[in-house]
Design a protein around this motif. Structure first.
Motif, mmCIF file in Angstrom:
data_model
loop_
_atom_site.group_PDB
_atom_site.id
_atom_site.type_symbol
_atom_site.label_atom_id
_atom_site.label_comp_id
_atom_site.label_asym_id
_atom_site.label_seq_id
_atom_site.Cartn_x
_atom_site.Cartn_y
_atom_site.Cartn_z
ATOM 1 N N ILE A 176 4.909 16.075 -5.553
ATOM 2 C CA ILE A 176 4.128 14.848 -5.621
ATOM 3 C C ILE A 176 2.670 15.299 -5.801
ATOM 4 C CG2 ILE A 176 3.423 12.744 -4.410
ATOM 5 C CD1 ILE A 176 6.408 12.771 -4.790
ATOM 6 N N SER A 177 2.140 15.120 -6.993
ATOM 7 C CA SER A 177 0.769 15.572 -7.233
ATOM 8 C C SER A 177 -0.209 14.445 -7.001
ATOM 9 C CB SER A 177 0.618 16.066 -8.671
ATOM 10 O OG SER A 177 1.316 17.266 -8.814
ATOM 11 N N ARG A 178 -1.334 14.779 -6.424
ATOM 12 C CA ARG A 178 -2.357 13.760 -6.223
ATOM 13 C C ARG A 178 -2.988 13.448 -7.574
ATOM 14 N NH1 ARG A 178 -7.802 12.548 -4.404
ATOM 15 N NH2 ARG A 178 -7.556 10.887 -2.854
ATOM 16 N N ARG A 202 -6.979 -1.089 -1.945
ATOM 17 C CA ARG A 202 -5.690 -1.775 -2.131
ATOM 18 C C ARG A 202 -5.820 -3.218 -1.632
ATOM 19 N NH1 ARG A 202 -1.550 -0.214 0.848
ATOM 20 N NH2 ARG A 202 -0.124 -1.093 -0.686
ATOM 21 N N ILE A 206 8.974 20.055 0.679
ATOM 22 C CA ILE A 206 8.064 21.063 1.203
ATOM 23 C C ILE A 206 8.209 21.134 2.721
ATOM 24 C CG2 ILE A 206 6.374 21.153 -0.664
ATOM 25 C CD1 ILE A 206 4.633 19.259 0.987
ATOM 26 N N ARG A 247 -9.579 7.262 0.095
ATOM 27 C CA ARG A 247 -10.598 6.328 -0.402
ATOM 28 C C ARG A 247 -9.997 5.262 -1.315
ATOM 29 N NH1 ARG A 247 -13.320 5.375 -4.880
ATOM 30 N NH2 ARG A 247 -12.086 7.045 -5.801
ATOM 31 N N ARG A 248 -9.152 5.726 -2.239
ATOM 32 C CA ARG A 248 -8.584 4.777 -3.196
ATOM 33 C C ARG A 248 -7.785 3.682 -2.485
ATOM 34 N NH1 ARG A 248 -6.714 1.327 -5.396
ATOM 35 N NH2 ARG A 248 -5.791 1.092 -7.487
ATOM 36 N N TYR A 303 2.463 6.218 -5.999
ATOM 37 C CA TYR A 303 2.145 7.580 -5.560
ATOM 38 C C TYR A 303 2.186 7.687 -4.035
ATOM 39 C CZ TYR A 303 -1.285 10.948 -3.735
ATOM 40 O OH TYR A 303 -1.935 11.883 -2.978
ATOM 41 N N LEU A 304 1.673 6.659 -3.379
ATOM 42 C CA LEU A 304 1.574 6.696 -1.925
ATOM 43 C C LEU A 304 2.924 6.613 -1.235
ATOM 44 C CD1 LEU A 304 -1.246 4.330 -0.596
ATOM 45 C CD2 LEU A 304 -1.054 6.811 -0.326
ATOM 46 N N PHE A 305 3.718 5.646 -1.666
ATOM 47 C CA PHE A 305 4.874 5.272 -0.848
ATOM 48 C C PHE A 305 6.235 5.598 -1.437
ATOM 49 C CE2 PHE A 305 1.575 1.940 0.083
ATOM 50 C CZ PHE A 305 1.205 2.469 1.305
ATOM 51 N N LEU A 356 -6.018 4.520 -11.618
ATOM 52 C CA LEU A 356 -4.683 3.975 -11.374
ATOM 53 C C LEU A 356 -4.766 2.520 -10.929
ATOM 54 C CD1 LEU A 356 -4.007 7.024 -11.390
ATOM 55 C CD2 LEU A 356 -2.418 6.578 -9.511
ATOM 56 N N SER A 357 -3.812 1.731 -11.390
ATOM 57 C CA SER A 357 -3.717 0.355 -10.898
ATOM 58 C C SER A 357 -3.233 0.396 -9.453
ATOM 59 C CB SER A 357 -2.719 -0.432 -11.743
ATOM 60 O OG SER A 357 -1.422 0.056 -11.502
ATOM 61 N N ASP A 358 -3.375 -0.710 -8.760
ATOM 62 C CA ASP A 358 -2.900 -0.767 -7.386
ATOM 63 C C ASP A 358 -1.414 -0.419 -7.312
ATOM 64 O OD1 ASP A 358 -5.321 -1.401 -6.231
ATOM 65 O OD2 ASP A 358 -5.012 -3.574 -6.453
ATOM 66 N N GLU A 401 -2.175 21.454 -2.980
ATOM 67 C CA GLU A 401 -2.857 20.651 -3.987
ATOM 68 C C GLU A 401 -4.051 21.384 -4.593
ATOM 69 O OE1 GLU A 401 -2.378 17.257 -6.125
ATOM 70 O OE2 GLU A 401 -1.229 17.703 -4.307
ATOM 71 N N PRO A 440 -8.039 8.929 -9.046
ATOM 72 C CA PRO A 440 -7.354 7.804 -8.376
ATOM 73 C C PRO A 440 -7.836 6.440 -8.861
ATOM 74 C CG PRO A 440 -8.007 9.468 -6.783
ATOM 75 C CD PRO A 440 -8.645 9.862 -8.084
ATOM 76 N N ASP A 441 -9.104 6.347 -9.249
ATOM 77 C CA ASP A 441 -9.635 5.040 -9.660
ATOM 78 C C ASP A 441 -9.029 4.557 -10.975
ATOM 79 O OD1 ASP A 441 -11.249 4.685 -7.461
ATOM 80 O OD2 ASP A 441 -12.814 5.972 -8.312
ATOM 81 N N TRP A 492 -0.948 3.307 -7.798
ATOM 82 C CA TRP A 492 -1.394 4.035 -6.595
ATOM 83 C C TRP A 492 -0.362 3.877 -5.466
ATOM 84 C CZ3 TRP A 492 -4.525 7.825 -5.507
ATOM 85 C CH2 TRP A 492 -4.907 8.048 -4.185
ATOM 86 N N ALA A 493 0.148 2.681 -5.317
ATOM 87 C CA ALA A 493 1.163 2.444 -4.282
ATOM 88 C C ALA A 493 2.411 3.275 -4.565
ATOM 89 C CB ALA A 493 1.519 0.961 -4.213
#
Lengths: 203, 91, 991
Positions: free
Chosen positions: B25-27, C888, B56, C883-884, B42-44, B34-36, C739, B31-32, B39-40
């Motif tokens: 999972i790459s960051r 949300r 890992i 931050r990002r 990637y996050l969840f 990305l749409s919400d 990372e 980030p800006d 981003w979600a």
């Protein structure tokens, strides 16, 4: 002349309270070291041998190994070693100067670690009760070291040519737990504890 | 109790390790951008496959290195472990 | 009572060591080498317990772990152990045992009335009765438990000592019967490290009751030679009285060993990591299902042999054998050799022609072929059996007098460990049993547990398994031959799951499938009638296979009968799941030495001793012990904390803050790295500056906080919360290693190396001066939020001018082994200012007065820095973790919970932490919960209670009145205020 500070050892209270001496029947003995210095060495880059040489150090011990006589180096990770010097030994120049050569980062951890040496025929069987790594001398022999768990405490464990001798390095705040664990678990083999004698003041 | 081959320390009990979730999972670099929803994601969102997974793990009570484990989530068999940037080691 | 049933010679008991013991208060005698069961049988104790539900008299049926009936309580007081099987209790001098059921006694039990009510108490009785009316279970439970329990657990703590040991081996051999011994031997000869475990006090398994020859010598001589060989091998460890009860992932097995030799330790838990495993636990004999098959005197045929040959006990005079295979004949042979009378051998097969039947016949035993036992008769014990043709209506019945019936329904391989390891089982129609399928871990099954029942075959298979295991782990097997036993001819088994239906009284008699749970054939039929089809459901409805024996004896009968009822095959019905433990294990053995003081590591700071000397009670924070407060004579927590707070704000207080996590962050990219992990601007920190930092999860929620200091262009000293230290380091390493491996940064924990002494209060500067501080402490030279190296008391220290109390304050970082010295010097130097040590409680009050958060108390993983009003420390010019997420939709929605303060309207009541905030007074449901109180104290400095918490849209609600309702129902009216109560301008810390 200001009062000379007395270094307190993490096991001062434990040793005062530990009454069992084991006497001559002890199958396991614990020597509690005092007065040694500990430094954490971190390296950036790949050429570890060269960096060590620049510091006047012998070749870095390989994975899961330790080396040295008085001054010992323990492997901790792919870019990390622990340098332990006994009491009375001068700190190596590259540390004393406060400016280690470039790819090296040094942190003085003296006072943050407690060192114990276990010896006797009961030493390894005792550790077997709390340590999940294979302690068979054929597997964990001379010059080997491992960071692992002893019961519920993280420890650094190092083995010697003499299979009845094992060195334990424990983080200071866990030392009393580890000592209690050794005392309780070693009760049936009459475990004995002793402080290593200190060098005379000023020497 | 799994037996996990740390690429540096060798086989150790699971109790020495901490699980870190799905590998690879790459960051996002920006980030800006990305749409919400992205981003979600990637996050969840994780694939949570039945069977072979890349995960890992951290050798928390050993050398403190993070590394990759290829593990079957049905049989729990570990096929291989890798340093973050290196060659695999079969158990 | 003399041992009337003891044979004059033979057995493996030690007749020169007589032992006295008591059973239900009666003093009896036995010998060393007996089990409680064999000694009870030797003394003629037929009834040893009452059954679970019907309170029917029950006797010993088996000789091992499969025993369903003989459940006893052993020992007394705190040493008492309930729920043991008499067949597994080694006889010891002075042993005290009691039956676990039977009131007023096992021989006369009033609960027997249940037996007459059998129709009412059938499967599902509890569900049907107690689900129908709420509360009825609670009213009845006490009585049901007393009638149905399996013993009484001691109420105090366990005085026995346990330990755990870790072991590694190349080959673990479970079971030391013929297959296990052969496997251990061949693996050892190949050079492997072997661990051989067996649950009995002596090695041998089935060989302990065996009359055959191996390698042309009596089995017991061969056994002695094998045991001696294995004991002499330096790479072989033999564990007796040791049961492998769990087979887990990656060839990790747990074993429990009873230790009767080492009096310090009663049980030992072995945690074994094996490269290869050989499973050789043997097999359990199956019972047969017929009316009254639970009468005392009905036993497994193999158990009869074992009691005769191993323990020299012939448990009766007149024997009938009921079998569907050749092995049942062994009991008749042994019985005759022991001088007993064999009434008949009832064999359901028409065609009987194996070696064992031939031997039995030659000894004069009468064989009734094509015949079954149609039912047993007797009141408190077996008196006779009726036999009838196997095929037919059961009319042509004949009565046989007998006091023991030896039954053999075939054998169930002990597939338990194989199944636990993840392996499947396959049904073998030929010996009619489940055998292990392909292993899924590095294991192999051998001998009877693999469905091979001949001695010759067991020896060969064990030998091969040992060699194979060694070879797979890289050892070249030595050239040795398997031991040999004479070949035996035996006839095929004929599956017999029940006998034909009888008429008359026997038709109404119970036919037990699971003895321990009193599950009968009619219970199974009822379950099927009521629509249960899956074996796991039937198990739960009828209790088939539950209990301490886990259906080792009768489960397969139950599954076969379910199959018959459903018109399916046995493999279609399948088995229930085999789970650890194989036999019950004491909690004490699982806990091992991790009890009492060793339950969890207790971490102590280098200042702990001083705190003990000064009477501080301690609070556990993470694993650390921290001084909670320092009571003077006659003070309680509240008064001590008020005094500590006032003294600190008025003059100077001193606190041990050594538990804070401390991390050295070094390297050319240290600044870049920290920029990405913390919300504030790191680049703006010049060398010597300190800054408060907040770390977010990638989801934007506050994860940890602390003060960091820049010690050099490429070196930072970062502190974390006490509880978060390990997690933060791990989190930092995660980003660095996975990372951003390109960043040149190294992290080192300094938590243990440096101790932290906090000095807070207007006179803290004076105390440092009195300690001989060698740096200029004037505000201009050493301003707020900076750090200096210095010497105090001539010792090198690092000073931080930071404040968690809002006062002028310093933190002294000193090498841990000098911390005690430094603290005592600070106390001496501060005496002139009335220096006051304070604990964690005062620290909490002082910070709450300033509105400072405690991560984990005031935050819960759902709180952003914006919610906490920390916008001032969130950089707008860089990206950082989390931050990002702050953009949300959920993080920017109106109405989020925000950090506010509360004041009780009565200015007296301290609101309970955890109280919910609601509007209005009526509490008529539904009551919207608007937020909660996370911190609440009485502020001595302000003279009134203060509270902090999170409230929906809190920033805009200042001035509103709300109701705080605690879990106990207490209600307090509060006003919402700003979260800073004391010195809102922050002037004092800049002094």
């Amino acid at each position: 002349m200001p009062e000379r500070p007395r270094d307190t050892h993490a096991l001062d209270a434990f040793m005062k309270g530990f009454s069992a001496t084991g006497g001559g029947s002890a199958e396991a003995r614990v020597l509690v070291h005092q007065g040694f210095s500990v430094h954490n060495l971190r390296l950036r880059g790949q050429d570890h041998a060269q960096a060590f040489a620049r510091c006047g150090l012998p070749a870095p011990p390989a994975n899961n190994e330790w080396a040295g006589d008085d001054e010992t180096l323990y492997w901790l990770g792919p870019d990390e070693w622990l340098l332990v010097c006994p009491e009375g030994m001068a700190t190596p120049d590259f540390i004393a100067s406060g400016a280690p050569p470039e790819p090296m980062t040094v942190n003085d951890l003296t006072g943050g670690w407690v060192m114990l040496t276990l010896s006797g025929p009961g030493a390894r069987p005792l550790l077997e009760r709390g340590c999940t790594i294979d302690l068979n001398p054929a597997v964990m022999g001379e010059g080997h070291c491992a960071q692992t768990l002893l019961a519920k405490s993280p420890v650094l464990l190092a083995t010697h040519a003499d299979p009845e001798r094992v060195t334990l390095l424990v983080r200071r705040s866990f030392a009393e737990y580890v000592a209690l664990w050794l005392a309780h678990t070693g009760e049936p083999c009459h475990i004995a504890f002793a402080f290593q004698a200190r060098h005379a003041a000023g020497s | 109790m799994l037996l996990i081959e740390c690429p540096w320390c060798g086989p150790r009990d699971e109790s020495e390790f901490a699980y870190g979730g799905e590998a690879d999972i790459s960051r996002p670099i920006d980030p800006d951008a990305l749409s919400d929803a992205e981003w979600a994601d990637y996050l969840f969102m994780r694939s949570n496959r039945k069977g072979e997974n890349r995960e890992i793990w951290n050798h928390q009570h050993g050398c403190r290195r993070w590394f990759v484990v290829e593990r079957d989530t049905v049989s729990y068999a570990i096929r291989a472990t890798f340093p973050m940037d290196g060659e695999g080691r079969s158990p | 009572m003399s041992q009337a049933f003891r044979l004059p010679v033979g057995g493996r008991i030690r007749r020169d060591e007589p032992l006295e013991f008591t059973f239900n208060g009666r003093t009896l005698s036995g010998f060393a080498g007996d089990t409680l069961a064999s000694a009870l049988l030797a003394n003629g104790c037929r009834v040893v317990g009452r059954s679970f539900k019907y309170h029917r008299p029950r006797g010993i049926m088996a000789a091992g772990a499969e025993e369903p009936n003989a459940i006893v309580q052993v020992g007394r007081g705190q040493h008492a152990e309930p729920n043991l099987k008499a067949t597994q209790v080694e006889l010891q001098a002075g042993l005290e045992a009691r039956s676990v059921r039977g009131w007023p006694s096992v021989n006369f039990d009033l609960g027997r009335i249940n037996d007459r009510l059998g129709g009412v108490l059938a499967a599902g009785f509890y569900y049907k009765t107690f689900m129908s009316s709420a509360g009825s279970w609670h009213r009845s439970e006490r009585f049901i438990r007393r009638a149905a329990g399996l013993g009484w657990a001691p109420t105090g703590s366990d005085p026995d000592r346990y330990e755990s040991r870790n072991a590694h081996c190349d080959v673990l051999v479970v079971g030391a019967g013929p297959a296990g011994l052969s496997a251990a031997r061949s693996a050892a000869l190949a050079g492997a490290r072997v661990l051989l475990v067996d649950d009995q006090p002596e090695l041998g398994g089935a060989l302990l009751a065996c009359r055959d020859t191996i390698d042309r010598m009596p089995a017991k001589d061969w056994l002695a030679a094998q045991a001696a060989f294995l004991e002499a091998q330096p790479r072989v460890r033999v564990l007796r009285r040791c049961t492998a009860f769990g087979y887990h992932d990656h060839n990790f097995l747990s074993l429990v060993q009873h230790d009767l030799t080492d009096h310090a330790v009663v049980q030992r838990l072995w945690r074994v990591r094996a490269k290869q495993v050989v499973l050789a636990q043997g097999a359990f004999e199956r019972s047969l299902v017929f009316p009254n098959n639970d009468l005392p005197g009905v036993m497994l045929a193999s158990a009869v042999s074992t009691y005769i040959r191993r323990y020299a006990v012939r448990p009766g005079c007149q024997l009938v054998v009921f079998t569907n295979n050749d092995s049942g004949y062994q009991a008749a042979i042994d019985w005759l050799e022991a001088g007993g009378q064999v009434e008949a051998i009832v064999d359901c097969r028409d065609d009987v022609r194996g070696d064992l039947p031939r031997t039995a016949q030659s000894m004069g035993a009468r064989i009734l072929t094509g015949t079954v036992v149609a039912g047993a008769r007797g009141r408190s014990g077996l008196r006779s059996v009726e036999v009838a043709p196997a095929a037919g209506s059961g009319v042509a019945r004949q009565k046989l007098q007998c006091d023991v019936l030896a039954m053999s329904g075939g054998w169930n391989p002990a597939v338990h460990l194989h199944s636990q390891s993840g392996g499947r089982n396959q049904w073998q129609p030929e010996p009619a049993c489940f055998t292990p399928g392909n292993p899924v871990q590095a294991a192999v099954s051998a001998g009877a547990c693999n469905g091979v029942f001949g001695l010759r075959e067991c020896l060969a298979q064990g030998h091969q398994a040992g060699q194979e295991a060694a070879r797979r782990w890289g050892f070249e097997p030595a050239f040795d031959e398997a031991s040999e036993a004479p070949a035996m001819q035996s006839g095929a088994l004929m599956p017999l799951w029940r006998v034909p239906e009888m008429r008359g009284r026997l038709a109404a008699s119970k036919q037990f499938i699971d003895y321990q749970n009193d599950t009968t054939l009619s219970d199974l039929r009822l379950a099927l009638r009521e629509g249960f089809e899956h074996i796991e459901h039937i198990k739960r409805y009828t209790a088939l296979g539950f209990g301490t024996d886990q259906g080792k004896m009768g489960n397969i009968n139950g599954m076969a009968l379910v199959a018959e009822g459903l018109g399916k095959t046995i493999p279609e019905v399948g088995t229930t799941t085999f789970r650890p433990p194989f036999t019950p294990v004491r909690f004490g053995a699982c806990a091992g030495g991790d009890v009492g003081d060793l339950y969890e590591p207790v971490r102590k700071t280098p200042l702990h001793e001083w705190q003990v000397e000064n009477g501080a009670p301690f609070e556990v924070v993470g694993q650390w012990l921290r001084a909670h407060y320092y009571p003077h004579e006659g003070e309680d927590l509240e008064t001590a904390v008020c005094r500590e707070c006032l003294a600190t704000r008025a003059s100077v207080g001193i606190m041990d803050a050594s538990t804070l996590g401390k991390i050295d962050v070094s390297g050319p990219d240290a600044e870049t790295f920290l920029e990405r992990l913390y919300t504030h601007d790191i680049a703006r920190m010049s060398v010597g500056r300190c800054a408060y930092g907040v770390m977010l999860g990638e989801d934007g929620m506050v994860m940890d906080d602390g003060v960091m200091a820049r010690l050099g262009p490429e070196r930072f000293y970062v502190t974390t919360t006490t509880g978060g230290a390990a997690n933060v380091l791990s989190w930092m390493e995660l980003w660095l290693q996975t990372e951003w491996p390109d960043l040149q940064v190294r992290l080192t924990s300094l938590t243990e190396t440096w101790s932290t002494i906090a000095l807070a209060g207007p006179n803290s500067r004076q105390v440092l001066r009195a300690m001989g501080c060698d740096v200029d402490l004037e505000p201009e030279a050493f301003p707020f939020m900076t750090t200096r190296t210095a010497r105090l008391e001539n010792e090198p220290v690092r000073l931080f001018r930071i404040s968690f109390s809002g006062e002028l304050a310093y933190e002294i970082n000193v090498r841990s082994d000098r911390a005690d010295f430094m603290w005592r010097r600070a106390m001496a130097a501060g005496a002139a200012f009335g220096i006051t040590p304070y604990g964690t409680e005062t620290m909490h009050v002082l910070r709450a007065e300033k509105g400072f958060i405690i991560v984990g108390q005031d935050t819960d993983g759902s709180v952003t820095p914006v919610d906490l009003g920390m916008n001032w420390m969130m950089s707008k010019s860089k990206d950082y973790i989390g931050r990002r997420s702050l953009a949300r939709p959920d993080c920017v929605r109106p109405g989020r919970k925000q950090w506010v303060g509360f004041r009780s309207l009565d200015d007296r009541t301290v609101v309970r932490e955890g109280s919910q905030l609601v509007q209005g007074d009526t509490l008529e449901p539904p009551v919207p919960l608007l937020g909660h109180v996370s911190s609440s104290y009485f502020s001595a400095c302000l003279g009134y209670p203060i509270a902090l918490g999170l409230l929906n849209d809190g920033k805009r609600r200042h001035g509103e009145e709300l109701l705080a309702v605690d879990a106990g129902g207490g209600r307090t009216r509060v006003r919402v205020v700003a979260p800073v109560f004391y010195d809102p301008e922050g002037e004092r810390q800049h002094a």
